[in-house]
Design a protein around this motif. Structure first.
Motif, short mmCIF file in Angstrom:
data_model
loop_
_atom_site.label_atom_id
_atom_site.label_comp_id
_atom_site.label_asym_id
_atom_site.label_seq_id
_atom_site.Cartn_x
_atom_site.Cartn_y
_atom_site.Cartn_z
N THR A 191 0.85 -1.20 0.00
CA THR A 191 0.00 0.00 0.00
C THR A 191 0.88 1.25 0.00
N ILE A 192 0.48 2.24 -0.79
CA ILE A 192 1.24 3.50 -0.89
C ILE A 192 0.52 4.57 -0.08
N PHE A 193 1.32 5.36 0.63
CA PHE A 193 0.78 6.42 1.49
C PHE A 193 1.45 7.75 1.18
N ILE A 194 0.74 8.82 1.46
CA ILE A 194 1.36 10.13 1.63
C ILE A 194 1.38 10.40 3.13
N ILE A 195 2.57 10.74 3.66
CA ILE A 195 2.75 10.98 5.08
C ILE A 195 3.13 12.45 5.29
N LYS A 196 2.49 13.07 6.25
CA LYS A 196 2.81 14.46 6.57
C LYS A 196 2.88 14.59 8.08
N GLU A 197 4.03 15.08 8.58
CA GLU A 197 4.15 15.33 10.02
C GLU A 197 3.24 16.49 10.41
N ALA A 198 2.64 16.39 11.58
CA ALA A 198 1.62 17.37 12.00
C ALA A 198 2.22 18.71 12.41
N ASN A 199 3.55 18.79 12.50
CA ASN A 199 4.15 20.05 12.95
C ASN A 199 4.19 21.13 11.86
N ASN A 200 3.79 20.78 10.65
CA ASN A 200 3.71 21.72 9.52
C ASN A 200 5.06 22.25 9.06
N LYS A 201 6.16 21.72 9.60
CA LYS A 201 7.49 22.17 9.19
C LYS A 201 8.10 21.31 8.09
N SER A 202 7.68 20.07 8.01
CA SER A 202 8.26 19.15 7.04
C SER A 202 7.35 18.97 5.83
N LYS A 203 7.96 18.55 4.73
CA LYS A 203 7.20 18.32 3.50
C LYS A 203 6.57 16.93 3.53
N PRO A 204 5.43 16.75 2.88
CA PRO A 204 4.85 15.41 2.75
C PRO A 204 5.80 14.50 1.96
N PHE A 205 5.74 13.20 2.22
CA PHE A 205 6.56 12.27 1.44
C PHE A 205 5.77 10.98 1.18
N LEU A 206 6.18 10.28 0.13
CA LEU A 206 5.56 9.00 -0.22
C LEU A 206 6.21 7.88 0.58
N ALA A 207 5.40 6.94 1.02
CA ALA A 207 5.90 5.78 1.74
C ALA A 207 5.15 4.54 1.28
N ILE A 208 5.81 3.40 1.38
CA ILE A 208 5.23 2.13 0.93
C ILE A 208 5.28 1.11 2.07
N ALA A 209 4.18 0.40 2.26
CA ALA A 209 4.09 -0.61 3.33
C ALA A 209 4.86 -1.87 2.91
N HIS A 210 6.10 -1.97 3.34
CA HIS A 210 6.95 -3.10 3.03
C HIS A 210 7.15 -4.03 4.20
N ASP A 211 6.64 -3.66 5.39
CA ASP A 211 7.01 -4.41 6.59
C ASP A 211 5.89 -4.37 7.62
N ARG A 212 6.06 -5.15 8.69
CA ARG A 212 5.13 -5.15 9.82
C ARG A 212 5.96 -5.27 11.09
N GLY A 213 5.36 -4.95 12.25
CA GLY A 213 6.09 -5.05 13.51
C GLY A 213 5.14 -5.32 14.66
N ALA A 214 5.65 -6.04 15.67
CA ALA A 214 4.80 -6.41 16.81
C ALA A 214 4.28 -5.20 17.56
N ALA A 215 5.05 -4.10 17.55
CA ALA A 215 4.65 -2.90 18.30
C ALA A 215 3.82 -1.94 17.46
N ILE A 216 3.61 -2.26 16.18
CA ILE A 216 2.89 -1.35 15.28
C ILE A 216 1.43 -1.76 15.24
N LYS A 217 0.63 -1.08 16.04
CA LYS A 217 -0.77 -1.43 16.19
C LYS A 217 -1.66 -0.23 15.87
#
Length: 233
Positions: free
Chosen positions: A173-199
């Motif tokens: 799955t492809i995402f656009i990610i934007k940090e909520a602090n409004n200082k950083s630019k949005p970036f594309l990310a791809i779901a390549h992995d999973r983790g036990a702590a990622i809920k």
């Protein structure tokens, strides 16, 4: 959004005093009844002398964080590098030791990070093992060559690949990610992995790469974010 990376540990081919094993999965060797042992049981020798050791690291704390990251590199005395990756776990629940240290007022909520957790463990070595053992989940490893891959079997790309909760997001799955602090630019990310702590559907872990710079970025990354999932029309 948090971060994860590939650590490098100083390691040895032979067992010795104050050297800590990195184990292969007993099930891969058809050794029955050992793969589900708790972290405490393993620390007390449940897997000793079974031929499961890939190498021995110089720091028990770094072995613990290698397990948290899920892959890494072992640098031997002769300069040889052994790459290791996730090869199963002991089927015990994952418990965040950061949450334990915060709840017990050992580290303040405002200061919690991978660096502050590590520093606390190094400064409190008499308590460190007991704290780490409260996370019963134990990770087994295997050697590999080439580039590290995520659970989706795609090569992980620094600052692009993310770990997600598979209950909510499919691999690739492809995402656009934007940090909520409004200082950083949005970036594309791809779901390549999973983790036990990622809920949760709004929880991601960004792969930052290998080395000290990647470690620093991952350790300091704890951001509120906006997520847009891209879907084909």
């Amino acid at each position: 959004m948090t971060g994860y990376y590939e650590p490098e540990l100083n390691a040895f081919k032979k067992k010795g005093k104050k050297r800590y094993p990195i184990y292969s999965n007993p099930e891969k060797f058809r050794i029955k009844g050992l793969s589900n042992k708790t972290r405490e049981e393993i620390n007390k020798g449940a897997l000793d002398n079974k031929g499961l050791e890939i190498a021995w690291a110089e720091s028990e704390i770094e072995v613990f964080f290698l397990q948290v990251q899920g892959s890494g590199r072992l640098k031997l005395e002769n300069g040889e590098i052994i790459k290791v990756r996730y090869a199963g776990n002991n089927n015990k629940p994952y418990t965040s030791i950061g949450k334990i240290l915060k709840d017990e007022n050992k580290i303040t909520k405002e200061n919690i990070s991978m660096f502050t957790i590590k520093n606390w463990l190094y400064k409190n070595k008499k308590e460190a093992r007991k704290i780490m053992e409260r996370n019963e989940r134990y990770i087994y490893f295997e050697k590999y060559k080439g580039n590290i891959k995520g659970s989706s079997n795609f090569i992980l790309k620094p600052n692009i690949s993310i770990a997600v909760d598979p209950q909510f997001h499919k691999p690739g799955t492809i995402f656009i990610i934007k940090e909520a602090n409004n200082k950083s630019k949005p970036f594309l990310a791809i779901a390549h992995d999973r983790g036990a702590a990622i809920k949760g559907k709004n929880r991601i872990d960004l792969f930052t790469g290998f080395g000290k710079k990647a470690e620093k970025k991952a350790a300091e990354l704890s951001s509120k974010i906006y997520i847009w999932k891209l879907k084909p029309r």
